[in-house]
Design an enzyme around this catalytic site. Structure first.
Site, PDB file in Angstrom:
ATOM      1  N   GLU A   1     -10.018  -3.937 -37.096  1.00 27.94           N
ATOM      2  CA  GLU A   1      -9.241  -3.678 -35.884  1.00 27.94           C
ATOM      3  C   GLU A   1      -8.022  -4.574 -35.776  1.00 27.94           C
ATOM      4  O   GLU A   1      -6.945  -4.138 -35.360  1.00 27.94           O
ATOM      5  CB  GLU A   1     -10.133  -3.843 -34.648  1.00 27.94           C
TER       6      GLU A   1
ATOM      7  N   HIS B   1     -20.673  -1.444 -25.578  1.00 24.14           N
ATOM      8  CA  HIS B   1     -20.051  -0.136 -25.825  1.00 24.14           C
ATOM      9  C   HIS B   1     -19.586   0.518 -24.524  1.00 24.14           C
ATOM     10  O   HIS B   1     -19.395   1.720 -24.470  1.00 24.14           O
ATOM     11  CB  HIS B   1     -21.020   0.804 -26.548  1.00 24.14           C
TER      12      HIS B   1
END
Lengths: 325, 344
Positions: free
Chosen positions: B60, B130
């Site tokens: 990322e 999440h």
């Protein structure tokens, strides 16, 4: 490109000379406390910047890190823009908003430098991705210190560059110290950074980073391979920073013991500017008098740049919010 | 106007932008899968192929830097995070570099128009890592634009606007929204960034909401209307820049404010809006401002705890009634059942 002609040797010498004189002049003025920006002088490491940039074309792009003055100047950035930036003036290369570690000279192909370790490794890789998408033959180069090989972003970027065979040259300046931390506290004994690069299927080469010709030749081989579509190259250049990590002083004069004066003296003996100058003279390419004239030309450019910078306007407070978006 | 689902609107905005601007590419984990980020990148993948829509390794931070470096060379990259939470790994590049690029190089190094899309998960046991919603953190930093489309029209319009803007822009999409339908303009029209939407006008209480909480607030407002309460609902759409004018003019009109966001309260969007009202509309307020946010703990997994963790339409409706000094006992009926089918 690629052959070490007398012209190339002269350009390389004039480049390291310019970098050295600029940094030494700025370091001498730094203690006046008028350049209010933390500055990481690159004295001693000039040959890496000069040798690599000589191997590039004007539209190749270069990225750098906190010790960035050499790369900015070697790619064509002006001493005037650098000096004014250090003095915080509107005429600085970043209009006084960036300081010593945030330089730019986009029209010369020096895109940016940034202070966070490893940032521009990824950014250069991204510029290389853009070049590949455009089917251009341009190359992106990123300079970084060996401590950056301790950051995750280096491995993420190298993996991706190798995966996609991106036209990027990773130039590691291994100056043995990260701030005051020696290699022995940071990397396992026997570490060869080139081996790490090869583990990622990246071509790697280690050179004497104080030898302008050796760096130029290695960079030329690298760039030719990259332009031929063979993917990224990692170049490890062994060199040494003469002055303290940040600031103009010498560690031994400031009572720091993390490295010795004897070690520094050994590297000063192996000075990139001295080596390049001696080579020119021994090969009859330039005389001592010619070198003195070049030195005076460079000194003159720097004097004017500093004088102009000191007289340049400050950024106006009313422009504090310029260029946020 | 024809209706589209939220994911279809995202897709249409992206495809129309890519048709017009060949510098746009899309990357990130799973963007070229058959599932295509809840369907939103499927058509772009089909139309433009792997040259312009391609998967990313799990990297990322570097990938964000790669997008920045491509943007510096004239590209308009869109990077997608299938969950907000992974974006933490990219904060160095996003916050330390992209957000500051234009400013700290004095405007002389151009702009880096990177668009980052990130999905907020909710329910079905998404759990602590999440389900986070990072608008408050991201909006803290000058130089970034942070938007949260709630309605399909704005999913399309803000996608277009982000891809036209020169500033790095983060689009946060709530997973619960992808299947919601609404009218969407067929034309290629951007939603202005930094402008809130008055979803419905009203006179008694202002609800300022973001993202999925706009949908919950619409249900709350519908129920409250039956009780004779007139709600003005403002969909913030953009956190930075913030549309202070629309918020303040609504609060000055109604004198009551409930703020509902998909994240936490402390240092959060709800607190920012409450502070804004206290500072600039204090004399118009007839009741204390109420903030609706996540329970102040990490997101739990177990169904019974999730039910207590997430605020819902009835939470908002009760807060609205509280600002009016009223209570109501049947409001639980208005809450949506969580009909999401796992595992993703």
């Amino acid at each position: 490109m690629g052959t070490v002609t007398p012209d190339v040797e002269i350009r390389l010498f004039k480049s390291v000379l310019r970098l050295r004189r600029a940094e030494e002049s700025l370091a001498a003025l730094y203690s006046e406390q008028e350049m209010r920006t933390p500055t990481h002088f690159g004295v001693g490491q000039e040959a890496v910047a000069s040798g690599v940039c000589e191997a590039l074309l004007p539209d190749d792009v270069v990225y750098s890190h906190h010790r960035c003055h050499n790369h900015y100047l070697a790619k064509g950035g002006s001493v005037a823009g650098l000096a004014a930036e250090l003095y915080g003036r509107e005429t600085g290369c970043a209009n006084g908003r960036g300081g010593s570690v945030h330089l730019t000279a986009v029209d010369k192909g020096f895109v940016v430098s940034s202070a966070i370790l490893g940032q521009t490794i990824a950014v250069a890789t991204g510029s290389a991705l853009a070049f590949q998408m455009d089917r251009s033959s341009r190359v992106a180069v990123t300079f970084f210190g060996e401590a950056t090989c301790e950051e995750g972003v280096f491995y993420e970027s190298m993996n991706y560059a190798a995966l996609r065979k991106l036209p990027v040259l990773f130039v590691c300046e291994n100056n043995l110290y990260s701030t005051e931390s020696p290699l022995s506290t940071r990397q396992p004994t026997g570490t060869e950074l080139c081996e790490r690069a090869r583990a990622f299927k990246v071509t790697a080469e280690k050179v004497d980073g104080n030898d302008t010709i050796a760096v130029f030749e290695a960079a030329t081989r690298a760039v030719e391979s990259i332009r031929a579509g063979n993917g990224p190259v990692f170049l490890e250049c062994m060199t040494y920073r003469w002055r303290e990590h940040v600031g103009p002083g010498f560690d031994h004069e400031l009572g720091r013991t993390y490295r010795t004066k004897a070690e520094l003296d050994k590297w000063i003996e192996h000075c990139p500017v001295k080596l390049a100058g001696e080579r020119l003279q021994s090969r009859g390419i330039a005389s001592e008098a010619q070198i003195a004239r070049w030195t005076e030309e460079v000194e003159s450019e720097i004097r004017v740049a500093v004088l102009t910078a000191k007289q340049a306007p400050w950024p106006e407070a009313q422009n504090l919010f310029d260029n946020i978006y | 106007m024809r209706e589209l689902k939220y994911y279809e609107a995202l897709s249409e905005g992206l495809v129309q932008a890519m048709e017009r601007d060949s510098s746009i590419f899309v990357t990130g984990i799973a963007v070229d899968y058959a599932s295509g980020i809840f369907g939103s990148t499927v058509e772009a993948t089909r139309r433009f192929g792997p040259e312009r829509v391609f998967d990313s390794p799990a990297m990322e931070n570097a990938m964000t830097g790669i997008c920045i470096g491509a943007a510096a060379m004239g590209k308009r990259p869109m990077m997608v995070h299938p969950r907000n939470d992974f974006m933490f790994l990219a904060f160095d590049q996003l916050i330390n570099l992209a957000a500051k690029w234009r400013y700290m190089y004095g405007g002389n190094a151009g702009s880096v128009p990177v668009v980052v899309r990130a999905v907020v998960g909710k329910g079905w046991g998404q759990g602590a890592t999440h389900s986070q919603s990072l608008q408050s953190l991201l909006a803290h930093f000058p130089g970034l634009q942070v938007v949260l489309p709630a309605l399909p029209q704005d999913a399309k319009g803000l996608t277009i606007a982000a891809l036209q803007s020169n500033a790095p822009t983060v689009i946060l999409e709530h997973r619960t929204l992808y299947g919601i339908s609404g009218p969407v303009d067929e034309a290629y029209v951007p939603t202005p960034i930094g402008k809130a939407r008055v979803v419905q006008e009203g006179t008694d209480v202002t609800i300022v909401a973001t993202s999925f909480m706009v949908i919950e607030a619409m249900r709350a407002a519908e129920e409250l209307a039956k009780e004779g309460v007139s709600v003005e609902l403002v969909d913030l759409r953009s956190i930075r820049p913030l549309d202070e004018e629309t918020i303040l003019s609504s609060v000055r009109k109604t004198g009551r404010l409930v703020v509902a966001d998909t994240s936490w309260e402390l240092c959060g969007v709800v607190s920012e809006i409450a502070a804004l009202a206290a500072e600039k509309a204090f004399h118009s307020l007839k009741a204390p401002v109420r903030r609706i946010a996540l329970a102040d703990c990490p997101a739990p997994v177990s169904m019974s705890l999730e039910a207590a963790f997430y605020p819902k339409a009835s939470t908002i409706a009760r807060a609205v009634l509280a600002t009016l000094g009223r209570t109501h006992s049947h409001l639980g009926d208005i809450d949506l059942a969580d009909d999401f089918k796992g595992p993703y």
